[in-house]
Write an enzyme that holds these catalytic residues in place. Structure first.
Site, PDB file in Angstrom:
ATOM      1  N   ASN A 166       0.842  -1.190   0.000  1.00  0.00           N
ATOM      2  CA  ASN A 166       0.000   0.000   0.000  1.00  0.00           C
ATOM      3  C   ASN A 166       0.880   1.244   0.000  1.00  0.00           C
ATOM      4  OD1 ASN A 166      -2.221   1.809   0.536  1.00  0.00           O
ATOM      5  ND2 ASN A 166      -1.544   1.814   2.679  1.00  0.00           N
ATOM      6  N   HIS A 360      36.059  42.441 -20.968  1.00  0.00           N
ATOM      7  CA  HIS A 360      36.596  41.993 -19.688  1.00  0.00           C
ATOM      8  C   HIS A 360      36.584  43.112 -18.650  1.00  0.00           C
ATOM      9  CE1 HIS A 360      39.871  41.967 -22.916  1.00  0.00           C
ATOM     10  NE2 HIS A 360      39.746  43.217 -22.559  1.00  0.00           N
TER      11      HIS A 360
END
Length: 454
Positions: A166, A360
């Site tokens: 179950n 950068h």
């Protein structure tokens, strides 16, 4: 019939060794119980009863803004007792679907199959066959028909050999459920009111009992400790990775991706290892995501490249654009078509126009940058005076030299050039060259100070 969902979430979860209620422990950055609530909505729930107990304040703080009926179970006296606390919110003609807040991987398709298997006014239970059913209630059948469920501690030797167990998930008619709950007894090894006892009652009353099974047993597994929680996390991630691959993504290693939200991918997407995807993320066709990238609530358009270890949060990356490695797009940032930011560039509430580049070491905040612009290394938009934020506008085809500070509010006209090392405090007209460096001086005969020996 209305679909009334009851979610049992009252347990403390002692084995978690945590002050957090068990059902609030996360799978993929979402609490286990929230997974269950979301699935309940997917199957069309008309009402959700959340049965709570331990940690009520934490549960309500986390879930309180949702449409839930809060049902208190002051004492934890078993699953039957927990469901009974919701009786006042259940109508006789409801179909009641019972779920568990610590079983987060149950799929809507499985619940839809369970509801479809249920006959009119019948009881449908979700079962699964396990090679090792130890610890679970066994499904007892006679001539193939379900007649009851016996818990592990109450089972005899013959019943312990049964492999069908179950899961606790069931769909039942409201009227009969309330009647059965009123008949429950705690006369068992645990001294609790077992919800499973209603199956035998249904059989006795001649109610049709049907069963359905999940596609995978992991759907009905719960988490009682952190080891089991980690196992469910891995199962969730494996399922999510499989879904991505079926939709057209290539995963460098399906075991090394972390998906914490809803992601939509196009065709021929390449995702490298250790990528984290969180929130609502849309990825277009032919996109490449580098190793270690983090994508949060963002849109990545066709042919874009997110290089390794970049963070894209609440931002947009346009067609053919690229970011990284080690780039960061914060909320409100957008890279237009073919734009590029490189390593250690951070953008926030800013737009980088078509074909523009910041290669950068730059910070671009509260800025609108046009097409064909070059942002030199070390450029900073000085957007904050300690109290207010201000805008920087850079028009098309501007060249910004390295180590330039743009003190907002300021506008740089089309085609202007800013010399390296400049601090720009006033607007620059189109086509102008602006240099604000101090004149270089050469001092001859100068000697560097020498440290005195002690």
């Amino acid at each position: 019939m209305a679909l009334n969902v009851v979610i049992l979430a009252a347990g403390k979860g002692t084995r978690m060794r945590s002050d957090l209620p068990k059902v609030l422990h996360p799978i993929a950055h979402k609490s286990m119980v929230q997974h269950v609530i979301d699935t309940a909505h997917q199957v069309g729930s008309d009402a959700i009863q959340l049965v709570y107990g331990y940690g009520a304040d934490k549960l309500q703080a986390k879930l309180g803004e949702q449409q839930l009926n809060w049902v208190l179970q002051a004492e934890q006296l078993g699953t039957g007792h927990a469901v009974a606390q919701a009786n006042d919110n259940i109508s006789d003609d409801d179909t009641v679907l019972i779920l568990y807040g610590d079983v987060p991987l149950i799929q809507a398709s499985t619940l839809e199959a369970l509801l479809a298997a249920r006959e009119d006014n019948g009881l449908a239970i979700l079962t699964v066959n396990l090679p090792n059913p130890t610890g679970y209630g066994r499904i007892v059948r006679e001539d193939g028909n379900v007649v009851g469920i016996v818990e592990q501690k109450d089972a005899n030797a013959e019943q312990l050999a049964i492999s069908e167990i179950n899961t606790g998930i069931m769909a039942t008619p409201g009227k009969q459920l309330k009647a059965w709950l009123g008949q429950l007894s705690s006369d068992n090894a645990q001294g609790e009111y077992y919800l499973t006892d209603i199956v035998a009652m249904a059989h006795k009353d001649g109610v049709a009992i049907t069963t359905a099974q999940p596609e995978s047993a992991v759907e009905v597994e719960g988490a009682n400790n952190r080891v089991q929680l980690a196992q469910l996390e891995r199962a969730y991630q494996a399922r999510a990775a499989e879904k991505l691959m079926l939709e057209g993504a290539n995963l460098r290693d399906p075991a090394r991706i972390d998906i914490r939200g809803d992601v939509t991918v196009g065709m021929d997407v390449m995702i490298d290892i250790n990528v984290v995807i969180e929130g609502k993320v849309t990825i277009g066709n032919n996109v490449t995501i580098g190793a270690g990238a983090i994508l949060i609530d963002c849109e990545i358009s066709d042919n874009a490249v997110i290089k390794p270890y970049s963070i894209i949060e609440s931002a947009k990356v346009g067609v053919d654009a690229s970011a990284g490695p080690f780039a960061r797009l914060r909320p409100g940032a957008e890279l237009k078509q073919d734009a590029h930011i490189g390593n250690f560039v951070e953008m926030k509430k800013a737009v980088l126009g078509k074909g523009s580049k910041a290669g950068h070491l730059a910070y671009i905040g509260d800025a609108t940058i046009g097409a064909g612009v070059n942002i030199g290394a070390g450029t900073i938009t000085c957007n904050y005076d300690g109290a207010n934020k201000f805008q920087t506008i850079i028009e098309d085809n501007v060249f910004v030299g390295s180590d330039t500070q743009l003190v907002a509010p300021v506008t740089i006209g089309e085609g202007a050039t800013l010399g390296a090392g400049s601090t720009i405090t006033k607007d620059v007209a189109a086509g102008e060259l602006v240099i604000t460096r101090v004149k270089q001086r050469h001092l001859t005969g100068w000697a560097r100070p020498v440290k005195q020996k002690k």
